[in-house]
Design a protein around this motif. Structure first.
Motif, PDB file in Angstrom:
ATOM      1  N   GLY A  63       0.672  -1.038   0.029  1.00  0.00           N
ATOM      2  CA  GLY A  63       0.226  -0.107  -0.063  1.00  0.00           C
ATOM      3  C   GLY A  63       0.808   1.343   0.057  1.00  0.00           C
ATOM      4  O   GLY A  63       0.668   2.204   0.576  1.00  0.00           O
ATOM      5  N   ILE A  64       2.008   1.451  -0.884  1.00  0.00           N
ATOM      6  CA  ILE A  64       2.724   2.351  -0.801  1.00  0.00           C
ATOM      7  C   ILE A  64       2.453   3.027  -2.404  1.00  0.00           C
ATOM      8  O   ILE A  64       2.834   2.440  -3.329  1.00  0.00           O
ATOM      9  CB  ILE A  64       4.042   1.927  -0.775  1.00  0.00           C
ATOM     10  N   TRP A  65       1.705   4.184  -2.235  1.00  0.00           N
ATOM     11  CA  TRP A  65       1.069   4.703  -3.326  1.00  0.00           C
ATOM     12  C   TRP A  65       0.648   3.842  -4.094  1.00  0.00           C
ATOM     13  O   TRP A  65       0.719   3.427  -5.609  1.00  0.00           O
ATOM     14  CB  TRP A  65       2.242   5.616  -4.153  1.00  0.00           C
ATOM     15  N   LEU A  66      -0.408   3.113  -3.779  1.00  0.00           N
ATOM     16  CA  LEU A  66      -1.289   1.902  -4.392  1.00  0.00           C
ATOM     17  C   LEU A  66      -1.975   2.327  -5.817  1.00  0.00           C
ATOM     18  O   LEU A  66      -1.841   1.639  -6.594  1.00  0.00           O
ATOM     19  CB  LEU A  66      -2.451   1.664  -3.215  1.00  0.00           C
ATOM     20  N   ASP A  67      -2.086   3.701  -5.915  1.00  0.00           N
ATOM     21  CA  ASP A  67      -2.693   4.034  -7.252  1.00  0.00           C
ATOM     22  C   ASP A  67      -1.537   3.894  -8.146  1.00  0.00           C
ATOM     23  O   ASP A  67      -1.652   3.576  -9.557  1.00  0.00           O
ATOM     24  CB  ASP A  67      -3.316   5.474  -7.287  1.00  0.00           C
ATOM     25  N   LEU A  68      -0.199   4.382  -7.842  1.00  0.00           N
ATOM     26  CA  LEU A  68       0.894   4.290  -8.745  1.00  0.00           C
ATOM     27  C   LEU A  68       1.332   2.913  -9.050  1.00  0.00           C
ATOM     28  O   LEU A  68       1.514   2.427 -10.263  1.00  0.00           O
ATOM     29  CB  LEU A  68       1.931   5.021  -8.175  1.00  0.00           C
ATOM     30  N   ILE A 115      -9.560  -0.911 -11.395  1.00  0.00           N
ATOM     31  CA  ILE A 115     -10.340  -0.747 -10.162  1.00  0.00           C
ATOM     32  C   ILE A 115      -9.479  -0.250  -8.872  1.00  0.00           C
ATOM     33  O   ILE A 115     -10.104   0.476  -8.150  1.00  0.00           O
ATOM     34  CB  ILE A 115     -11.194  -2.219 -10.001  1.00  0.00           C
ATOM     35  N   LEU A 116      -8.229  -1.148  -8.644  1.00  0.00           N
ATOM     36  CA  LEU A 116      -7.629  -0.636  -7.801  1.00  0.00           C
ATOM     37  C   LEU A 116      -7.230   0.935  -7.711  1.00  0.00           C
ATOM     38  O   LEU A 116      -7.083   1.568  -6.557  1.00  0.00           O
ATOM     39  CB  LEU A 116      -6.396  -1.532  -7.322  1.00  0.00           C
ATOM     40  N   PHE A 117      -6.857   1.252  -8.947  1.00  0.00           N
ATOM     41  CA  PHE A 117      -6.245   2.548  -8.856  1.00  0.00           C
ATOM     42  C   PHE A 117      -7.631   3.493  -8.672  1.00  0.00           C
ATOM     43  O   PHE A 117      -7.423   4.655  -7.979  1.00  0.00           O
ATOM     44  CB  PHE A 117      -6.118   2.857 -10.731  1.00  0.00           C
ATOM     45  N   TYR A 118      -8.791   3.150  -9.187  1.00  0.00           N
ATOM     46  CA  TYR A 118     -10.009   4.117  -8.862  1.00  0.00           C
ATOM     47  C   TYR A 118     -10.141   4.058  -7.400  1.00  0.00           C
ATOM     48  O   TYR A 118     -10.453   5.116  -6.690  1.00  0.00           O
ATOM     49  CB  TYR A 118     -10.932   3.476  -9.715  1.00  0.00           C
ATOM     50  N   LEU A 119     -10.226   3.026  -6.780  1.00  0.00           N
ATOM     51  CA  LEU A 119     -10.473   2.761  -5.440  1.00  0.00           C
ATOM     52  C   LEU A 119      -9.506   3.788  -4.499  1.00  0.00           C
ATOM     53  O   LEU A 119      -9.879   4.459  -3.426  1.00  0.00           O
ATOM     54  CB  LEU A 119     -10.748   1.391  -4.723  1.00  0.00           C
ATOM     55  N   ALA A 120      -8.289   3.594  -4.899  1.00  0.00           N
ATOM     56  CA  ALA A 120      -7.135   4.169  -3.944  1.00  0.00           C
ATOM     57  C   ALA A 120      -7.341   5.694  -4.173  1.00  0.00           C
ATOM     58  O   ALA A 120      -7.292   6.384  -3.101  1.00  0.00           O
ATOM     59  CB  ALA A 120      -5.755   3.763  -4.539  1.00  0.00           C
ATOM     60  N   ASN A 121      -7.902   6.250  -5.427  1.00  0.00           N
ATOM     61  CA  ASN A 121      -8.117   7.588  -5.412  1.00  0.00           C
ATOM     62  C   ASN A 121      -9.421   8.099  -4.920  1.00  0.00           C
ATOM     63  O   ASN A 121      -9.644   9.422  -4.685  1.00  0.00           O
ATOM     64  CB  ASN A 121      -7.791   7.890  -6.956  1.00  0.00           C
ATOM     65  N   GLN A 122     -10.270   7.264  -4.560  1.00  0.00           N
ATOM     66  CA  GLN A 122     -11.625   7.440  -3.898  1.00  0.00           C
ATOM     67  C   GLN A 122     -11.611   7.639  -2.398  1.00  0.00           C
ATOM     68  O   GLN A 122     -12.292   8.364  -1.861  1.00  0.00           O
ATOM     69  CB  GLN A 122     -12.536   6.769  -4.479  1.00  0.00           C
ATOM     70  N   ALA A 123     -10.709   6.823  -1.692  1.00  0.00           N
ATOM     71  CA  ALA A 123     -10.668   6.704  -0.376  1.00  0.00           C
ATOM     72  C   ALA A 123      -9.849   7.774   0.167  1.00  0.00           C
ATOM     73  O   ALA A 123      -8.999   8.489  -0.233  1.00  0.00           O
ATOM     74  CB  ALA A 123      -9.896   5.347   0.041  1.00  0.00           C
TER      75      ALA A 123
END
Length: 138
Positions: A63-68, A115-123
Motif C-alpha cells: 500500500g505504498i502509493w497504491l494508485d501508482l 479498479i484498484l487505481f480508482y478505489l485508491a483515489n476515492q478513499a
C-alpha cells in the motif's frame, strides 16, 4: 473489512511478484520466447517488464502509493497482453485457445488494476496501506 482489502491486494499482486521473479531468473529464455513472438528489443523488454511487475506488485502489497502501483501493473499488462498473447495470429486451434485464455486473463487483471487505481483515489485513507494515494493529491 480492511483485512479483506489487504488479502485481496496480496492475492492480486502474487501473480506479478512471481512473474517478476521469472523475468529476472530466466531473462535469457524469456527474451528468446519474446523475440520469437516478434517483440522488439526482447531482452530489454523482459527486464523492463520485470521491473514494472515487481514495483507495481510491491506497491500494491504494502500500500505504498497504491494508485501508482496499479498504474505500473497496467503499464506491464498492456504490452504483454498484446505482444505475447495475440491469439488472432494463431492458426493451430489449441495454440489459439491457449493464447486467448491468457489474453482474456490479462484483460481481467487489467480491469482489476484499474479498479484498484480508482478505489485508491476515492478513499480518504487507503485501507491497510502505508501511504495514501499519490495521484489523488493532484
Amino acid at each position: 473489512m480492511d483485512i479483506v482489502f489487504l488479502i485481496g491486494r496480496v492475492l492480486f499482486a502474487a501473480i506479478f511478484l512471481l512473474s517478476a521473479v521469472g523475468h529476472f531468473a530466466q531473462a535469457d529464455g524469456m527474451a528468446q520466447y519474446a523475440q520469437a513472438k516478434g517483440v522488439p528489443n526482447a531482452k530489454a523488454g523482459v527486464v523492463a517488464s520485470g521491473v514494472l511487475a515487481l514495483l507495481g506488485a510491491v506497491s500494491i502489497v504494502f500500500g505504498i502509493w497504491l494508485d501508482l502501483g496499479a498504474l505500473l501493473i497496467v503499464a506491464f499488462l498492456i504490452p504483454v497482453t498484446f505482444f505475447m498473447h495475440p491469439f488472432w495470429k494463431e492458426s493451430d486451434a489449441q495454440a489459439r485457445q491457449m493464447e486467448q485464455i491468457n489474453f482474456n486473463k490479462n484483460i481481467a487483471l487489467l480491469g482489476g488494476a484499474l479498479i484498484l487505481f480508482y478505489l485508491a483515489n476515492q478513499a480518504q485513507d487507503v485501507p491497510a496501506a502505508l501511504t495514501d494515494a499519490l495521484l489523488s493529491r493532484w
